[in-house]
Design an enzyme around this catalytic site. Structure first.
Site, PDB file in Angstrom:
ATOM      1  N   ARG A  92      37.213  30.887  27.634  1.00 19.16           N
ATOM      2  CA  ARG A  92      36.589  31.882  27.957  1.00 19.16           C
ATOM      3  C   ARG A  92      35.332  31.915  28.892  1.00 19.16           C
ATOM      4  O   ARG A  92      34.766  32.471  29.446  1.00 19.16           O
ATOM      5  CB  ARG A  92      36.283  32.851  26.779  1.00 19.16           C
ATOM      6  N   PRO A 122      33.456  41.424  26.161  1.00 19.17           N
ATOM      7  CA  PRO A 122      33.110  41.906  27.388  1.00 19.17           C
ATOM      8  C   PRO A 122      32.278  41.053  27.921  1.00 19.17           C
ATOM      9  O   PRO A 122      31.460  40.247  27.622  1.00 19.17           O
ATOM     10  CB  PRO A 122      32.239  43.397  26.745  1.00 19.17           C
ATOM     11  N   ILE A 123      32.026  41.521  29.435  1.00 11.18           N
ATOM     12  CA  ILE A 123      31.123  40.747  30.216  1.00 11.18           C
ATOM     13  C   ILE A 123      30.249  41.520  31.055  1.00 11.18           C
ATOM     14  O   ILE A 123      29.800  41.438  32.034  1.00 11.18           O
ATOM     15  CB  ILE A 123      31.770  39.584  31.406  1.00 11.18           C
ATOM     16  N   ASP A 124      30.059  42.920  30.294  1.00  7.89           N
ATOM     17  CA  ASP A 124      29.445  43.852  31.199  1.00  7.89           C
ATOM     18  C   ASP A 124      28.053  43.428  31.583  1.00  7.89           C
ATOM     19  O   ASP A 124      27.436  43.641  32.699  1.00  7.89           O
ATOM     20  CB  ASP A 124      29.248  45.147  30.358  1.00  7.89           C
ATOM     21  N   LEU A 125      27.245  42.596  30.550  1.00  6.63           N
ATOM     22  CA  LEU A 125      26.001  42.425  30.981  1.00  6.63           C
ATOM     23  C   LEU A 125      25.718  41.109  32.083  1.00  6.63           C
ATOM     24  O   LEU A 125      24.768  41.096  32.706  1.00  6.63           O
ATOM     25  CB  LEU A 125      25.315  41.687  29.512  1.00  6.63           C
ATOM     26  N   ASP A 305      28.258  30.652  14.698  1.00  6.62           N
ATOM     27  CA  ASP A 305      28.951  29.428  14.682  1.00  6.62           C
ATOM     28  C   ASP A 305      28.948  28.689  13.430  1.00  6.62           C
ATOM     29  O   ASP A 305      29.931  27.997  13.156  1.00  6.62           O
ATOM     30  CB  ASP A 305      28.568  28.501  15.973  1.00  6.62           C
ATOM     31  N   ILE A 327      27.626  39.561  14.890  1.00  6.29           N
ATOM     32  CA  ILE A 327      27.658  39.201  16.245  1.00  6.29           C
ATOM     33  C   ILE A 327      29.165  39.388  16.693  1.00  6.29           C
ATOM     34  O   ILE A 327      29.198  40.211  17.826  1.00  6.29           O
ATOM     35  CB  ILE A 327      27.194  37.602  16.576  1.00  6.29           C
ATOM     36  N   ARG A 397      38.599  21.970  20.687  1.00  9.98           N
ATOM     37  CA  ARG A 397      37.751  22.368  21.855  1.00  9.98           C
ATOM     38  C   ARG A 397      36.162  22.161  21.671  1.00  9.98           C
ATOM     39  O   ARG A 397      35.471  21.941  22.643  1.00  9.98           O
ATOM     40  CB  ARG A 397      37.816  23.983  21.814  1.00  9.98           C
TER      41      ARG A 397
HETATM   42  C1  UD1 Z   1      28.112  31.855  23.017  1.00  6.17           C
HETATM   43  C2  UD1 Z   1      28.533  30.701  22.690  1.00  6.17           C
HETATM   44  C3  UD1 Z   1      29.493  31.100  21.159  1.00  6.17           C
HETATM   45  C4  UD1 Z   1      28.529  31.602  20.184  1.00  6.17           C
HETATM   46  C5  UD1 Z   1      27.915  32.821  20.930  1.00  6.17           C
HETATM   47  C6  UD1 Z   1      26.982  33.445  20.066  1.00  6.17           C
HETATM   48  C7  UD1 Z   1      28.981  29.363  24.565  1.00  6.17           C
HETATM   49  C8  UD1 Z   1      30.102  28.599  25.351  1.00  6.17           C
HETATM   50  N1  UD1 Z   1      29.428  29.964  23.554  1.00  6.17           N
HETATM   51  O1  UD1 Z   1      29.078  32.717  23.330  1.00  6.17           O
HETATM   52  O2  UD1 Z   1      29.729  29.509  20.746  1.00  6.17           O
HETATM   53  O3  UD1 Z   1      29.117  32.158  19.101  1.00  6.17           O
HETATM   54  O4  UD1 Z   1      27.141  32.529  22.100  1.00  6.17           O
HETATM   55  O5  UD1 Z   1      25.954  32.661  19.493  1.00  6.17           O
HETATM   56  O6  UD1 Z   1      27.646  28.886  24.542  1.00  6.17           O
HETATM   57  N2  UD1 Z   1      28.353  40.945  24.646  1.00  6.17           N
HETATM   58  C9  UD1 Z   1      28.677  42.167  25.397  1.00  6.17           C
HETATM   59  N3  UD1 Z   1      28.565  42.183  26.658  1.00  6.17           N
HETATM   60  C10 UD1 Z   1      28.531  40.902  27.489  1.00  6.17           C
HETATM   61  C11 UD1 Z   1      28.201  39.661  26.865  1.00  6.17           C
HETATM   62  C12 UD1 Z   1      28.092  39.659  25.330  1.00  6.17           C
HETATM   63  O7  UD1 Z   1      28.827  43.081  24.743  1.00  6.17           O
HETATM   64  O8  UD1 Z   1      28.564  41.084  28.618  1.00  6.17           O
HETATM   65  C13 UD1 Z   1      28.284  40.684  23.279  1.00  6.17           C
HETATM   66  C14 UD1 Z   1      29.390  39.867  22.597  1.00  6.17           C
HETATM   67  O9  UD1 Z   1      30.710  40.773  22.611  1.00  6.17           O
HETATM   68  C15 UD1 Z   1      28.837  39.481  21.341  1.00  6.17           C
HETATM   69  C16 UD1 Z   1      27.427  39.267  21.585  1.00  6.17           C
HETATM   70  O10 UD1 Z   1      27.165  39.828  22.812  1.00  6.17           O
HETATM   71  O11 UD1 Z   1      28.796  40.543  20.337  1.00  6.17           O
HETATM   72  C17 UD1 Z   1      26.884  37.869  21.784  1.00  6.17           C
HETATM   73  O12 UD1 Z   1      27.709  37.130  22.841  1.00  6.17           O
HETATM   74  P1  UD1 Z   1      27.175  36.075  23.599  1.00  6.17           P
HETATM   75  O13 UD1 Z   1      25.563  35.688  23.079  1.00  6.17           O
HETATM   76  O14 UD1 Z   1      27.451  36.506  25.197  1.00  6.17           O
HETATM   77  O15 UD1 Z   1      28.248  34.896  23.390  1.00  6.17           O
HETATM   78  P2  UD1 Z   1      28.654  33.984  24.273  1.00  6.17           P
HETATM   79  O16 UD1 Z   1      27.801  33.503  25.287  1.00  6.17           O
HETATM   80  O17 UD1 Z   1      30.265  34.427  24.778  1.00  6.17           O
END
Ligand code: UD1
Length: 417
Positions: A92, A122-125, A305, A327, A397
């Protein structure tokens, strides 16, 4: 299908060097795309997610060599700007390549990373951060097409401090002309590590580790060399294993300050913790007791984590410990498996209440995700009998030679293919 067989009941002792952090290595490998030169990354753990990142780099036209834990990336002749669907699906966090590819080539194409074991991702941010820098993004049914004839620095405010969105914003901002400010940035140590790497490439970036990161973009980048920080979550997993099995273990290669929320929980539970510049030592001789509620939170809060491994470590702690997962929406899939081993855990929404039992027992259990799988291993080390853990592709992984590391501490664990 490989499984671990783990015979619990023997305590762990000895010294272990923790390998490099997956969550640093992945964005740093993505960042190598920005520089038309050679990057040498040390302490890059040979994990399956790292292999997926290398496959993406090779697809993009980079020449990559791997020798032990050193990965050398020559991105001089990068000539593509898409990420193949199968690699997007395999990992991902391939989405972190978006900002880097866009920054280097002015165009990036990839399918959506989709949801995962932990719930919707989501990846909106990520996208709104890139749009703030002038990227045009088409969100079609099959994927994303991003273009930016030239990225321009701007103000990005994240509504939540997303780790991945912060990284994507940093990577694109380094290539953008002018100053970018990222407000409410994630503060994780891996963000600081990414900043340190970008600086070795010649980027002008500061503030990582705080909530505001400033990037003066557009400076020419050159090759560089970097050592990835130690993996704080792998370290937490070993600490959880000692809490579950008992013993006395010293971990090196990891910054103890990155572990403080976890070590303070384990100390509260009755473990003896000692730490110094480059080591953490955990000793558990007597029974554990329950601790105050554990709420996962962005760094410097308790890491999501570490939630599963520490839950495994506290399954036999006297009394009831409450976990609140803030989270991810689906991060209790290890609970049913721990219950199969005799744990007493009740889940209500995002809350899990763990009531300590005298002892866990062996069972056949399945890892459904990376950290949940590691939690089962930790639990099995303290359980009576021989536990079989399936689903090792998840564990692989993020943990390099987990069984070998635990065997060196005296654990009875075998990988059976
Ligand atoms: C990274 C880590 C993962 C860890 C997580 C939280 C990596 C490769 N992975 O994942 O191991 O569990 O941080 O510490 O570094 N969100 C949105 N929109 C977005 C992006 C995120 O709503 O565009 C939400 C997510 O659904 C989640 C929260 O933000 O609820 C935090 O996610 P995020 O910090 O982005 O996690 P990752 O970067 O995917």
């Amino acid at each position: 299908m490989s499984v671990f067989t783990i015979t619990g009941g023997s305590s762990l002792s000895g010294r272990l060097t923790i390998h490099g952090a997956k969550n640093s290595a992945l964005p740093i490998l993505a960042a190598t795309v920005l520089c038309p030169g050679v990057s040498v990354i040390h302490n890059c753990p040979p994990l399956s997610d790292v292999a997926a990142s290398i496959a993406i780099l090779e697809h993009l036209g980079c020449a990559v060599t791997q020798s032990g834990s050193t990965v050398t990336v020559d991105a001089t002749h990068l000539d593509r700007n898409d990420v193949p669907d199968e690699l997007m699906r395999e990992m991902r966090s391939s989405v972190i390549f978006l900002g880097a590819i866009l920054g280097r080539t002015g165009r990036a194409e990839m399918c959506y990373p989709g949801g995962c074991e932990l719930g919707p991702r989501p990846i909106d941010l990520h996208l709104s951060a890139l749009r703030s820098l002038g990227a045009g993004i088409l969100e079609g049914p099959d994927g994303l097409a991003c273009t930016a004839s030239s990225l321009v620095g701007g103000d990005i405010t994240l509504s939540i401090p997303s780790v991945g969105a912060t990284e994507n914003a940093m990577l694109a901002a380094v290539a953008a002309q002018g100053v970018t400010t990222i407000t409410n940035a994630a503060r994780e140590p891996e963000i600081v590590d990414l900043q340190d790497f970008l600086r070795t490439l010649g980027a002008h970036i500061s503030g990582a580790g705080s909530s505001v990161i400033t990037v003066e973009g557009g400076h020419p980048l050159h090759g560089g060399e970097h050592i990835v920080i130690g993996d704080r979550i792998v370290a937490c997993t070993h600490l959880a294993a000692v809490a579950a099995a008992g013993g006395d273990v010293e971990l090196t290669g990891v910054d103890y300050r990155h572990l403080s929320t976890v070590t303070s929980v384990l100390a509260e539970a009755g473990c003896h913790v000692k730490s110094g510049n480059d080591f953490v030592r955990l000793r558990r001789s007597g029974p554990l007791t329950c601790v105050r509620p554990i709420r996962t939170a962005p760094y410097p809060g308790f890491p999501t984590d570490a939630q599963a491994p520490i839950m495994a470590g506290l399954c036999t702690a006297r009394g009831a410990t409450v976990f609140v997962e803030t989270i991810f929406s689906s991060r209790y899939r290890h609970v049913d498996e721990l219950t199969r081993m005799g744990a007493q855990i009740r889940v209500e929404g995002q809350v899990a209440i763990v009531t300590g039992v005298e002892r866990l027992h062996a069972a056949r259990v399945v890892a459904h995700d990376l950290r949940g799988g590691a939690a089962l291993v930790a639990a099995a080390l303290g359980a009576e009998g021989t536990t079989v853990v399936e689903g090792l592709q998840h564990i692989d992984r993020g943990y390099y030679d987990l069984d070998g590391a635990l065997r060196s501490l005296g654990a009875y664990i075998e990988r059976i293919d």
